[in-house]
Design a protein around this motif. Structure first.
Motif, PDB file in Angstrom:
ATOM      1  N   ALA A  35      42.422   9.914 -17.208  1.00  0.00           N
ATOM      2  CA  ALA A  35      42.415   8.606 -17.660  1.00  0.00           C
ATOM      3  C   ALA A  35      43.774   7.809 -17.345  1.00  0.00           C
ATOM      4  O   ALA A  35      44.781   8.556 -17.504  1.00  0.00           O
ATOM      5  CB  ALA A  35      41.829   8.516 -18.729  1.00  0.00           C
ATOM      6  N   PHE A  36      43.688   6.388 -17.019  1.00  0.00           N
ATOM      7  CA  PHE A  36      44.576   5.605 -16.867  1.00  0.00           C
ATOM      8  C   PHE A  36      44.538   4.295 -17.220  1.00  0.00           C
ATOM      9  O   PHE A  36      43.294   3.939 -17.251  1.00  0.00           O
ATOM     10  CB  PHE A  36      45.691   5.792 -15.517  1.00  0.00           C
ATOM     11  N   SER A  37      45.463   3.623 -17.794  1.00  0.00           N
ATOM     12  CA  SER A  37      45.279   2.159 -17.999  1.00  0.00           C
ATOM     13  C   SER A  37      46.351   0.994 -17.046  1.00  0.00           C
ATOM     14  O   SER A  37      47.517   1.751 -17.064  1.00  0.00           O
ATOM     15  CB  SER A  37      45.428   1.802 -19.584  1.00  0.00           C
ATOM     16  N   VAL A  38      45.974   0.279 -16.953  1.00  0.00           N
ATOM     17  CA  VAL A  38      46.884  -0.970 -16.175  1.00  0.00           C
ATOM     18  C   VAL A  38      46.746  -2.108 -16.942  1.00  0.00           C
ATOM     19  O   VAL A  38      45.682  -2.620 -16.809  1.00  0.00           O
ATOM     20  CB  VAL A  38      46.603  -1.194 -14.884  1.00  0.00           C
ATOM     21  N   PHE A  39      47.668  -2.758 -17.292  1.00  0.00           N
ATOM     22  CA  PHE A  39      47.634  -3.973 -18.272  1.00  0.00           C
ATOM     23  C   PHE A  39      49.034  -4.638 -17.863  1.00  0.00           C
ATOM     24  O   PHE A  39      50.163  -4.244 -17.475  1.00  0.00           O
ATOM     25  CB  PHE A  39      47.481  -3.759 -19.568  1.00  0.00           C
ATOM     26  N   TYR A  40      48.852  -6.011 -18.172  1.00  0.00           N
ATOM     27  CA  TYR A  40      50.119  -7.031 -18.315  1.00  0.00           C
ATOM     28  C   TYR A  40      50.806  -7.170 -19.517  1.00  0.00           C
ATOM     29  O   TYR A  40      50.100  -7.315 -20.645  1.00  0.00           O
ATOM     30  CB  TYR A  40      49.577  -8.238 -17.584  1.00  0.00           C
TER      31      TYR A  40
ATOM     32  N   GLU B 121      56.029  -8.004 -17.375  1.00  0.00           N
ATOM     33  CA  GLU B 121      55.837  -6.865 -16.385  1.00  0.00           C
ATOM     34  C   GLU B 121      54.276  -6.267 -16.501  1.00  0.00           C
ATOM     35  O   GLU B 121      53.671  -6.231 -17.467  1.00  0.00           O
ATOM     36  CB  GLU B 121      56.717  -5.621 -16.957  1.00  0.00           C
ATOM     37  N   TYR B 122      53.917  -5.577 -15.390  1.00  0.00           N
ATOM     38  CA  TYR B 122      52.720  -4.909 -15.285  1.00  0.00           C
ATOM     39  C   TYR B 122      52.966  -3.493 -15.608  1.00  0.00           C
ATOM     40  O   TYR B 122      53.990  -2.868 -15.180  1.00  0.00           O
ATOM     41  CB  TYR B 122      52.143  -5.076 -14.025  1.00  0.00           C
ATOM     42  N   VAL B 123      52.137  -2.765 -16.432  1.00  0.00           N
ATOM     43  CA  VAL B 123      52.250  -1.465 -17.010  1.00  0.00           C
ATOM     44  C   VAL B 123      51.279  -0.709 -16.608  1.00  0.00           C
ATOM     45  O   VAL B 123      50.143  -0.693 -16.712  1.00  0.00           O
ATOM     46  CB  VAL B 123      52.457  -1.748 -18.683  1.00  0.00           C
ATOM     47  N   ILE B 124      51.556   0.740 -16.104  1.00  0.00           N
ATOM     48  CA  ILE B 124      50.767   1.772 -15.888  1.00  0.00           C
ATOM     49  C   ILE B 124      51.192   3.048 -16.515  1.00  0.00           C
ATOM     50  O   ILE B 124      52.137   3.459 -16.726  1.00  0.00           O
ATOM     51  CB  ILE B 124      50.934   1.965 -14.284  1.00  0.00           C
ATOM     52  N   GLU B 125      50.024   3.440 -17.365  1.00  0.00           N
ATOM     53  CA  GLU B 125      49.948   4.514 -18.315  1.00  0.00           C
ATOM     54  C   GLU B 125      48.945   5.427 -18.135  1.00  0.00           C
ATOM     55  O   GLU B 125      47.923   5.044 -17.529  1.00  0.00           O
ATOM     56  CB  GLU B 125      50.108   4.075 -19.729  1.00  0.00           C
ATOM     57  N   GLY B 126      49.115   6.649 -18.489  1.00  0.00           N
ATOM     58  CA  GLY B 126      48.040   7.772 -18.512  1.00  0.00           C
ATOM     59  C   GLY B 126      48.713   9.074 -18.252  1.00  0.00           C
ATOM     60  O   GLY B 126      49.565   9.230 -17.631  1.00  0.00           O
ATOM     61  N   PRO B 127      47.983  10.198 -18.922  1.00  0.00           N
ATOM     62  CA  PRO B 127      48.801  11.354 -18.745  1.00  0.00           C
ATOM     63  C   PRO B 127      48.849  11.857 -17.242  1.00  0.00           C
ATOM     64  O   PRO B 127      49.727  12.500 -16.838  1.00  0.00           O
ATOM     65  CB  PRO B 127      47.673  12.512 -19.436  1.00  0.00           C
ATOM     66  N   LYS B 128      47.917  11.454 -16.401  1.00  0.00           N
ATOM     67  CA  LYS B 128      47.808  11.957 -15.084  1.00  0.00           C
ATOM     68  C   LYS B 128      49.259  11.163 -14.425  1.00  0.00           C
ATOM     69  O   LYS B 128      49.903  11.745 -13.561  1.00  0.00           O
ATOM     70  CB  LYS B 128      46.698  11.485 -14.314  1.00  0.00           C
ATOM     71  N   ILE B 129      49.663   9.769 -14.739  1.00  0.00           N
ATOM     72  CA  ILE B 129      50.600   9.174 -14.235  1.00  0.00           C
ATOM     73  C   ILE B 129      52.022   9.912 -14.524  1.00  0.00           C
ATOM     74  O   ILE B 129      52.802   9.981 -13.701  1.00  0.00           O
ATOM     75  CB  ILE B 129      50.556   7.850 -14.770  1.00  0.00           C
ATOM     76  N   GLU B 130      51.966  10.180 -15.801  1.00  0.00           N
ATOM     77  CA  GLU B 130      53.397  10.793 -16.375  1.00  0.00           C
ATOM     78  C   GLU B 130      53.459  12.041 -15.769  1.00  0.00           C
ATOM     79  O   GLU B 130      54.709  12.511 -15.403  1.00  0.00           O
ATOM     80  CB  GLU B 130      52.996  11.001 -17.866  1.00  0.00           C
TER      81      GLU B 130
END
Length: 451
Positions: free
Chosen positions: A360-365, A371-380
């Motif tokens: 799972a990941f999330s993309v939000f402003y 800034e645009y933020v990308i988060e999630g366990p897989k991203i990290e």
């Protein structure tokens, strides 16, 4: 005397895979030795195993954390890290393992399923010796080990018996069990309930024996949590048949007809499928009825229940009246049913379910920071094992964002040329259709092993 515990919640965690190593041969006459970083070891598994020498979950009464050993990191000179040791958790036969959050079944430790790997340890990461190519002969990155898997699980012991004895407290169930089987329950005039299910084996001449369980006495409202009865209703689920024991002599001033209806009502409220099981009624304590088997109450019970296919036996655990006939009837009925005890099918698959969480990941402003933020366990994790300073690593990073639909999500948020994208301490400027995304802020060591 050990406390009977049939429900417990514990935390389990498999071992993390060891990280691959980054190193290069440094020998006196080999000034430019190639990569020789070894692979990490595999993390240990969490394994549940049936131990027929235990019959309670008392060891888990206070919860606790159960962790397998991590794999060791790889080392220089192509040395492979040691694999982590598995952790074996022994449970009594009949234990059902569930995901604590969803209540879904992971494993039913009964029947042929006496050993099961519930959480797999992480794979060890490849050392940098795997990444040398004709164009990149000195790779400065290695693969990290896979992370550990962790889960909170609920353990529920559901006894394995062919027949369940049900009925209100003090109707003679414990005495009945002691008369017909090898079980030796404590017997006294308690108005409460047996504190644990008691199993006994019934042996018959010229007929197949069976296992019977005295299910702790129910009281009205048990299915809603009244008394202790609701804690033991789960033990009825595995049985193929029920013997419903009722005090026909009303020695406690209770109405036997009302008792029968109340218990059946509790069973139906708990699980309607239970009431579909074959039943037989033991109208007990007839030695205390002046007319014995010909008493009016016995006639009333038979008139109501036998047309429904429920056989009624007038019994006395004191004199043995009717007991033998009941047992042979139960044996014949079990042969006709010819079903194996209930085994609960797996509903929750940790490897897949936990992977879905990690993916799972999330993309939000972030309007405060613009800034645009990308988060999630897989991203990290991806950022943890990618060397963004290398051309190959950065190309992998770009492909990862595209393949996982992250660039599409940014476009849906109407990101513009040159806007800032932030993820776990890294900041990037966004450019459409560019081969690379310029990096404003990177702070990452290449981890080269110098000697």
């Amino acid at each position: 005397m050990p406390v009977f515990v049939d429900k417990a919640k514990i935390f389990i965690q498999s071992g993390k895979g060891g990280d691959g190593h980054i190193s290069f041969r440094r020998e006196k006459y080999v000034p430019n030795g190639g990569p020789d970083g070894g692979d990490g070891g595999k993390g240990g598994d969490i394994i549940f195993e049936v131990d027929k020498g235990i019959n309670t979950l008392a060891d888990f009464h206070y919860g606790g954390k159960y962790k397998a050993e991590n794999g060791e990191n790889g080392n220089k000179r192509r040395m492979h890290g040691k694999n982590g040791s598995d952790l074996i958790i022994n449970v009594p036969e009949g234990t059902v393992i569930k995901d604590a959050e969803s209540g879904k079944v992971i494993a039913d430790m009964s029947g042929e399923n006496s050993r099961m790997v519930v959480l797999k340890g992480g794979r060890g990461g490849n050392g940098n010796m795997h990444y040398a190519t004709s164009t990149m002969q000195a790779p400065k990155y290695a693969q990290p080990g896979q992370p550990a898997m962790e889960l909170e699980v609920l353990l529920e012991l559901k006894v394995i018996a062919d027949v369940g004895l049900v009925g209100f407290p003090n109707v003679g169930k414990s005495t009945f069990l002691s008369k017909v089987s090898n079980a030796k329950p404590k017997i006294a005039n308690y108005h409460f309930t047996t504190l644990s299910p008691m199993l006994g084996v019934v042996d018959l001449d010229d007929a197949k024996g069976f296992v019977v369980a005295d299910i702790p006495g129910l009281i009205e409202g048990a299915s809603e949590g009244a008394g202790l009865g609701h804690e033991f209703l789960r033990h009825i689920e595995r049985t193929r048949m029920m013997i419903h024991v009722v005090d026909a002599a009303s020695t406690e001033g209770r109405d036997p007809m009302e008792d029968l209806e109340a218990i059946n009502s509790e069973l139906e409220r708990y699980n309607a499928d239970i009431t579909k099981k074959k039943q037989v009624i033991a109208a007990n304590k007839i030695d205390m009825l002046p007319e014995g088997e010909d008493s009016e109450i016995i006639k009333k019970i038979r008139e109501k229940y036998e047309p429904l296919g429920v056989k009624v036996f007038a019994t006395s655990t004191l004199t043995g009246k009717g007991i033998k006939d009941l047992l042979y009837y139960v044996s014949r009925t079990l042969s006709e049913i010819n079903e194996e005890p209930v085994v609960f099918e797996q509903e929750f698959f940790p490897e897949q379910e936990l992977k879905d969480i990690d993916d799972a990941f999330s993309v939000f402003y972030d309007s405060d920071e613009a800034e645009y933020v990308i988060e999630g366990p897989k991203i990290e994790k991806m950022l943890g094992y990618t060397n963004l300073e290398s051309e190959k690593g950065f190309a992998f990073f770009q492909k990862f964002l595209a393949d996982n639909g992250i660039l599409d999500e940014l476009e849906k948020l109407h990101i513009g040329e040159g806007d800032t994208v932030r993820m776990y301490g890294y900041s990037f400027e966004y450019y459409r259709n560019a081969d690379t995304m310029p990096v404003d802020d990177i702070d990452e060591d290449d981890n080269e092993d110098e000697e």
